[in-house]
Write an enzyme that holds these catalytic residues in place. Structure first.
Site, PDB file in Angstrom:
ATOM      1  N   HIS A 132       0.731  -1.267  -0.035  1.00  0.00           N
ATOM      2  CA  HIS A 132       0.061   0.026  -0.030  1.00  0.00           C
ATOM      3  C   HIS A 132       0.720   1.303   0.018  1.00  0.00           C
ATOM      4  O   HIS A 132       0.809   2.090  -0.869  1.00  0.00           O
ATOM      5  CB  HIS A 132      -1.004   0.206   1.294  1.00  0.00           C
ATOM      6  CG  HIS A 132      -1.643  -1.387   1.440  1.00  0.00           C
ATOM      7  ND1 HIS A 132      -2.808  -1.470   0.831  1.00  0.00           N
ATOM      8  CD2 HIS A 132      -1.467  -2.184   2.265  1.00  0.00           C
ATOM      9  CE1 HIS A 132      -3.395  -2.752   1.253  1.00  0.00           C
ATOM     10  NE2 HIS A 132      -2.404  -3.058   2.255  1.00  0.00           N
TER      11      HIS A 132
HETATM   12  C1  BDR Z   1      -2.725   0.864   5.622  1.00  0.00           C
HETATM   13  O1  BDR Z   1      -2.782   0.298   6.861  1.00  0.00           O
HETATM   14  C2  BDR Z   1      -1.545   0.015   7.242  1.00  0.00           C
HETATM   15  O2  BDR Z   1      -1.818  -1.269   7.853  1.00  0.00           O
HETATM   16  C3  BDR Z   1      -0.503   0.073   6.165  1.00  0.00           C
HETATM   17  O3  BDR Z   1       0.696   0.446   6.765  1.00  0.00           O
HETATM   18  C4  BDR Z   1      -1.347   0.962   5.179  1.00  0.00           C
HETATM   19  O4  BDR Z   1      -0.626   2.206   5.555  1.00  0.00           O
HETATM   20  C5  BDR Z   1      -3.115  -0.058   4.710  1.00  0.00           C
HETATM   21  O5  BDR Z   1      -4.716  -0.221   4.794  1.00  0.00           O
END
Ligand code: BDR
Ligand code: CA
Length: 314
Positions: free
Chosen positions: A236
């Site tokens: 992500h």
């Molecule tokens: C986001 O939430 C976190 O767990 C990850 O680092 C990312 O920024 C994904 O939903």
């Protein structure tokens, strides 16, 4: 000329790869890193940010921002995904670098940069809302906020059916940013779920055998977002960083986005108005990803970084 950026982050396994990508990319200059509570508590995210900065030989300041959401007390961290220390149990040496107060640091970096700053926010948006509330004129000077968070109707949620983790954790902070009237790029789950990366996509990095390769191999193996039986997972936060390093990786649509911060079932939902009924467009929403280009960027940049750190005795 490299684009000056501030990384606001809650490292975090995918945050760590995003910080590495930034450190490896001549298109950006990291002015500072500010930690926020999110994936794990601030004591871990701040310590991880500092230790990563040490590992990557970054000379920029590191700050400690908010230790929890603006007012919500019913959201919690994501240790089941990132491990109790936020890095899947990977132990970096404890940093001795002094940590600055995060919000004043962010404001100072924006004010003193000769070029307008891009803020890449890859954790909950609490620090960003505090910046907006405490230093509104400074926040208006930010060229663009590029955030990892939310999603469109294709993929809305990973924490609840309606909400993505970063927005769900502090929906009031996210609503504050979306209603502030500054340029925003939203890299949400609908895009990041296209950006699956596993060890098979990082051959040069994993063959290089230095400190970055060693850490990334551990992070990928211990990331509990993995699509078993493969070790592919949605990177992500690196995708949000890649949107700054090489914007051609994404296609976006300019749309109005707001955040539901009250709903019993929908708190933290990003409401993306494809119909153009609720307001003027305020956000470039990532829609499609050139996945091959993204994986190639990660592998080439992180392997170069690893080789250069090894050459410096890393
Ligand atoms: C986001 O939430 C976190 O767990 C990850 O680092 C990312 O920024 C994904 O939903
Ligand atoms: Ca994150």
């Amino acid at each position: 000329m490299p684009r000056p950026i501030i990384i606001d982050t809650d490292p975090g396994i995918d945050d760590a790869l995003a910080i590495m990508l930034a450190a490896a990319s001549p298109e950006v200059k990291i002015l500072g890193i500010v930690a926020v509570a999110g994936n794990v508590g601030l004591e871990h995210t701040a310590a991880n940010a500092a230790s990563l900065a040490d590992l990557l030989r970054l000379t920029c300041p590191v700050g400690r921002g908010a230790s929890g959401p603006l007012w919500r007390r019913d959201t919690s961290s994501a240790t089941e995904v990132h491990g109790t220390n936020g890095l899947g149990g990977y132990q970096l040496p404890t940093s001795t670098r002094p940590l600055e107060a995060g919000i004043p640091l962010c404001a100072r970096l924006i004010e003193t940069s000769p070029e307008p700053v891009t803020v890449v926010a890859i954790g909950p948006l609490t620090n960003i809302a505090l910046l907006i509330n405490q230093h509104p004129e400074t926040a208006r000077k930010v060229e663009r906020f590029v955030i990892m968070g939310g999603g469109t109707l294709d993929v809305l949620g990973n924490t609840t059916p309606a909400a993505e983790f970063n927005i769900y954790y502090d929906p009031d902070a996210a609503a504050c940013l979306f209603n502030f009237g500054v340029p925003i790029t939203m890299v949400g789950l609908n895009a990041t779920h296209q950006a699956l990366v596993g060890s098979a996509h990082l051959p040069r990095l994993l063959a290089s055998g230095g400190p970055v390769a060693k850490m990334v191999a551990h992070l990928i193996a211990s990331y509990h977002e993995n699509h078993q039986p493969s070790d592919e997972s949605a990177q992500h936060d690196s995708l949000a960083l890649a949107a700054v390093v090489d914007p051609s990786i994404l296609t976006t649509s300019h749309l109005h986005v707001d955040v539901e911060n009250i709903g019993r079932l929908t708190a933290g939902m990003t409401v993306v108005d494809h119909l153009g009924r609720t307001g003027k467009p305020n956000c470039d929403v990532a829609i499609d990803v050139n996945v091959t280009q993204f994986r190639e960027l990660l592998d080439s940049r992180l392997s170069q970084l690893d080789i250069s750190l090894t050459g410096q005795g890393g």
